[in-house]
Design an enzyme around this catalytic site. Sequence first.
Site, mmCIF file in Angstrom:
data_model
loop_
_atom_site.group_PDB
_atom_site.id
_atom_site.type_symbol
_atom_site.label_atom_id
_atom_site.label_comp_id
_atom_site.label_asym_id
_atom_site.label_seq_id
_atom_site.Cartn_x
_atom_site.Cartn_y
_atom_site.Cartn_z
ATOM 1 N NE ARG A 255 -4.111 16.344 71.934
ATOM 2 C CZ ARG A 255 -4.008 16.039 73.309
ATOM 3 N NH1 ARG A 255 -2.982 16.768 73.983
ATOM 4 N NH2 ARG A 255 -4.532 14.744 73.735
ATOM 5 C CG ASN B 67 3.667 11.326 71.053
ATOM 6 O OD1 ASN B 67 4.267 10.134 71.083
ATOM 7 N ND2 ASN B 67 2.873 11.759 71.970
ATOM 8 C CB CYS C 205 6.761 6.188 75.210
ATOM 9 S SG CYS C 205 4.784 6.196 75.256
ATOM 10 C CG HIS D 231 1.639 5.880 71.153
ATOM 11 N ND1 HIS D 231 1.215 7.117 70.802
ATOM 12 C CD2 HIS D 231 2.243 5.880 72.285
ATOM 13 C CE1 HIS D 231 1.821 7.960 71.900
ATOM 14 N NE2 HIS D 231 2.184 7.341 72.803
ATOM 15 C CE1 TYR E 290 -1.974 6.913 71.981
ATOM 16 C CE2 TYR E 290 -0.949 5.948 73.878
ATOM 17 C CZ TYR E 290 -1.313 6.971 73.206
ATOM 18 O OH TYR E 290 -0.833 8.270 73.707
#
Length: 421
Positions: free
Chosen positions: A90, A144, A164, A194, A244
């Site tokens: 990440r 995700n 989500c 998102h 987002y």
Amino acid sequence: MKLTVVGGGSTYTPELIDGFARLRDALPIEELVLVDPAADRLDLVGGLARRIFAKQGHPGRITTTSDLDAGVEGADAVLLQLRVGGQAARERDETWPLECGCVGQETTGAGGLAKALRTVPVVLDIAERVRRTNPDAWIIDFTNPVGIVTRALLQAGHKAVGLCNVAIGFQRKFAKLLGVAPGEVHLDHVGLNHLTWELGVRLGGPDGANVLPKLLAEHGDAVADDLHLPRQVLDRLGVVPSYYLRYYYAHDEVVRELGSKPSRAAEVAEMERQLLKMYGDPALDEKPELLAKRGGAFYSEAAVDLAASLLGNGGSPVQVVNTYNNGTLPFLADDAVIEVQARVDANGPVPLAVPDLDPLYAGLIAHVTAYEDLALEAALRGGRDRVFRALLAHPLVGQYAYAEGLTDRLIAHNREHLAWA
């Protein structure tokens, strides 16, 4: 009832456990299995999970294992919440795109593509093993990028639904602002994972009165502050975009911000170190307050509600999920995966009708869906050219020079996770 959580060693898991304990009437779990290859984390999380159940008087049994096949055997539902490559991956997803002047984020843009490429093959392998062991089990994906992962699962014929926490987060915030119970608030939630907008906020049910204009008039500043967007953007749109959307509506501003401070991944990694230390305290028998800063708020309640509906144990009749389009948005293919309100029961979700969308939203949805088509193709078949095409198609990239540079960086930073590289 047996539930299995793959990725059970996640620091998120106590949030899920707390929801299972509090909402046990909705989801009467007899056995909960936490599966994770990281034995040290699993021991810490599993110990806290048992203490939470014990404190709240839950009679269910919690077991832990690194053996996936044993963990999913006989499960009625399997929840996926894994992170391939961990926080280190990440961290890279959030940093190398900035070198090309693009947003560095773990679920969208170039970083989101990298995560999809790492994740889809692993999830499909897990799902095949679930199907061999128990073909009737539902798979609930919280991993995700949820839209792409859910589409991969559905295309492979799995009984899967994507989940989500963005919608339930808005529901709870709006309910608090309006002074009503969360169950009274229903959202006209439309888009892709998102990439969603709240086109309406209805009281009492999906057909209730739309109070979004009132909400924006009286609480627009608070909503805008949460989204880090100017109030006038909400007033001009007349809807509430998910946070987002800031990556699209304020791309250059976000890139400057991200380049001037430590990554979110670094912050989360430090939180995880603190949380795991807390989880090892034998006196701790509830989720710590720090967990609320980790992300995933209300995930447990959304997961319980969805699992209860899919397993025929009640649950809210209408929930926001990720599932096949099947004509809901007429400008998308039926096998696109969208995130909308749906009626959910033991047969799975059926999306509710959606009014014609303004081209402002429909155009971006169609654009990102095209990217997701190419991203899934790259995840399934590999190859540098497929990665380049997906990046070139993404509205947060879009220029061939950026796409070339990002392709090289993506492959270099993820080679160990890409069999074809």
